[in-house]
Design a protein around this motif. Structure first.
Motif, PDB file in Angstrom:
ATOM      1  N   ALA A   1      25.727  74.105  28.811  1.00 14.65           N
ATOM      2  CA  ALA A   1      25.673  72.851  29.328  1.00 14.65           C
ATOM      3  C   ALA A   1      27.330  72.470  29.259  1.00 14.65           C
ATOM      4  CB  ALA A   1      25.072  72.204  28.348  1.00 14.65           C
ATOM      5  N   ARG A   2      27.915  71.953  30.709  1.00 12.01           N
ATOM      6  CA  ARG A   2      29.091  71.099  30.434  1.00 12.01           C
ATOM      7  C   ARG A   2      28.993  69.778  30.096  1.00 12.01           C
ATOM      8  NH1 ARG A   2      32.835  70.339  35.704  1.00 12.01           N
ATOM      9  NH2 ARG A   2      34.882  69.301  34.233  1.00 12.01           N
ATOM     10  N   VAL A   3      29.214  69.833  28.420  1.00  5.34           N
ATOM     11  CA  VAL A   3      29.280  68.572  27.869  1.00  5.34           C
ATOM     12  C   VAL A   3      30.653  68.277  27.249  1.00  5.34           C
ATOM     13  CG1 VAL A   3      28.068  67.069  26.412  1.00  5.34           C
ATOM     14  CG2 VAL A   3      27.332  68.799  27.094  1.00  5.34           C
TER      15      VAL A   3
ATOM     16  N   VAL B   1      30.985  64.819  21.899  1.00  6.68           N
ATOM     17  CA  VAL B   1      29.661  64.468  22.012  1.00  6.68           C
ATOM     18  C   VAL B   1      28.519  66.300  21.091  1.00  6.68           C
ATOM     19  CG1 VAL B   1      27.394  64.916  22.841  1.00  6.68           C
ATOM     20  CG2 VAL B   1      29.301  63.235  23.831  1.00  6.68           C
TER      21      VAL B   1
END
Length: 65
Positions: free
Chosen positions: A9-11, A15
């Motif tokens: 995931a690209r977060v 976060v």
């Protein structure tokens, strides 16, 4: 799904800071420079600013800078 080992995931880092510290997630491409994003907060007036709005502004400033 990433924590369950089901993908990538690209977060934003802020976060998932705790998950990375615990070792539940690994950072990929840590040397990659992210694109800068401007954030604007719009509220009616500073004169009657509620404590909730002030707390949220302070939170964002501390987390994002």
């Amino acid at each position: 799904m990433c924590i369950a080992g089901q993908g990538v995931a690209r977060v934003p880092k802020l976060v998932l800071t705790d998950e990375v510290k615990k070792g539940d997630l690994l950072l990929l491409f840590d040397d990659y420079l992210p694109v800068s994003v401007d954030i604007f907060l719009i509220y009616p007036s500073r004169k009657y600013l509620s404590s909730k709005v002030r707390s949220f502004i302070d939170f964002l400033v501390n987390k994002i800078g």
